[in-house]
Design a protein around this motif. Sequence first.
Motif, PDB file in Angstrom:
ATOM      1  N   GLU A  66      22.033  25.075   0.897  1.00  0.00           N
ATOM      2  CA  GLU A  66      21.586  25.757   2.109  1.00  0.00           C
ATOM      3  C   GLU A  66      20.257  26.476   1.894  1.00  0.00           C
ATOM      4  N   LEU A  67      20.097  27.063   0.724  1.00  0.00           N
ATOM      5  CA  LEU A  67      18.895  27.848   0.453  1.00  0.00           C
ATOM      6  C   LEU A  67      17.690  27.004   0.061  1.00  0.00           C
ATOM      7  N   ASN A  68      17.939  25.885  -0.614  1.00  0.00           N
ATOM      8  CA  ASN A  68      16.826  25.130  -1.187  1.00  0.00           C
ATOM      9  C   ASN A  68      16.584  23.755  -0.580  1.00  0.00           C
ATOM     10  N   VAL A  69      17.537  23.237   0.186  1.00  0.00           N
ATOM     11  CA  VAL A  69      17.384  21.908   0.770  1.00  0.00           C
ATOM     12  C   VAL A  69      17.422  21.969   2.292  1.00  0.00           C
ATOM     13  N   PHE A  70      18.500  22.515   2.833  1.00  0.00           N
ATOM     14  CA  PHE A  70      18.709  22.454   4.278  1.00  0.00           C
ATOM     15  C   PHE A  70      18.001  23.560   5.057  1.00  0.00           C
ATOM     16  N   ASN A  71      17.292  24.455   4.373  1.00  0.00           N
ATOM     17  CA  ASN A  71      16.584  25.507   5.099  1.00  0.00           C
ATOM     18  C   ASN A  71      15.163  25.090   5.479  1.00  0.00           C
ATOM     19  N   GLN A  72      14.792  23.843   5.183  1.00  0.00           N
ATOM     20  CA  GLN A  72      13.448  23.348   5.473  1.00  0.00           C
ATOM     21  C   GLN A  72      13.451  22.481   6.730  1.00  0.00           C
ATOM     22  N   LEU A  73      12.311  22.439   7.379  1.00  0.00           N
ATOM     23  CA  LEU A  73      12.171  21.547   8.524  1.00  0.00           C
ATOM     24  C   LEU A  73      12.191  20.104   8.062  1.00  0.00           C
ATOM     25  N   GLY A  74      12.607  19.211   8.941  1.00  0.00           N
ATOM     26  CA  GLY A  74      12.554  17.798   8.619  1.00  0.00           C
ATOM     27  C   GLY A  74      13.929  17.154   8.544  1.00  0.00           C
ATOM     28  N   LEU A  75      13.980  16.060   7.805  1.00  0.00           N
ATOM     29  CA  LEU A  75      15.199  15.268   7.657  1.00  0.00           C
ATOM     30  C   LEU A  75      15.702  15.434   6.223  1.00  0.00           C
ATOM     31  N   HIS A  76      16.910  15.967   6.065  1.00  0.00           N
ATOM     32  CA  HIS A  76      17.419  16.262   4.726  1.00  0.00           C
ATOM     33  C   HIS A  76      18.844  15.739   4.560  1.00  0.00           C
ATOM     34  N   ILE A  77      19.130  15.266   3.336  1.00  0.00           N
ATOM     35  CA  ILE A  77      20.428  14.678   3.020  1.00  0.00           C
ATOM     36  C   ILE A  77      20.891  15.179   1.657  1.00  0.00           C
TER      37      ILE A  77
END
Length: 358
Positions: free
Chosen positions: A125-136
């Motif tokens: 949540e803190l390092n991957v999914f908190n950024q704009l864009g498409l994340h998996i």
Amino acid sequence: MQAYAMRTLALIGFFALPLAAQEAAAENCELKIVMATYERTSSYHSDYRLAKFVKEEDWNELSKNAGASGKIYGVPVSGSYGEFKKAYNAMEQQLSESLSQDQAQQIFWTGLDKSAADAYQKCLELNVFNQLGLHIAVVEGSEDAVLLKVRWTFPGANTAIKIKWTVPTVNGEPLPTEIDPGDNFVSVARPKTGGIIVAATYNGVASEVIKIASLPPPPPIKIENCVLQPSADVCLRCEFEVNDVVTKGANSKEYACRKMPGGALISVQPLDVKISRAAGTGDCWYDVQMKGPDEKPFSVLNYSGECLDPMSASGSSKFVKPVVNGLGKASFFVEKCGSGSICRIQGKLVIEAETSAK
């Protein structure tokens, strides 16, 4: 409209530039996966090969719960992290089995829980999914599939988007080509053989890359008391610490070496054996025998003369009946021990296969 298009292009460019950094963030979260899965991997707890990836900070935490006599992934906790790694290295050398980082990852994923508030999920949540864009990222797994969390975040995004996967189908099942803004969960079957690379793109915006593969086969089970195990189903040498109390004419406990190669001759060899008699007077005498797989006793230690306590000796190696069923066994047998006194036998017993014998 033109301003919006320019802003869109700028954001897409922003997403493309830090892709390597995004990958690094996801990999850093994988470092927290040991603590996140240890309590939930059930049958995988005994896979000693996972101990290779236990960092010192993991050991410090896990050893508190396991205790000095406990195990971490089947490897003794030991008194220090260095001793723990030494124990793992000895098992790896003996069993000639280890895992690559990718193989270990597949096993670790099977213990994840997407709803758990653990270090791994918090890191995502803190390092991957908190950024704009498409994340998996993988948030849960089983022996048959892994669960991907796919998040699309974009200013003003309120409608579904069409994405393109690196692999449109897995094991014949299509992956969804349309996702909603926010969180989406996609189950991806593990390939029956080999592995696949899973990633998605939308209008030039790329997600993280996930490697999904079938679970590696389980490790060979360490044969009890075996110190020379070249493969999962063969033991060439067993060693036993002996500390038996026996009386005249009574057998000590049996010592069995499992899964010895069929057709091989085996030797039984007592080493550094000490025989202690109960207090008594007069001359001392004893005759310690052993039984091999053929159940015929043979003398390995005998003495008659002045009392010495303890009395020490080392037996000579003796070949016995060829193994035909994979079981090499031997037992101490005290035929004579003073005047019916109780004797204590201490030392080491070695049962070894002579593989060159025909």
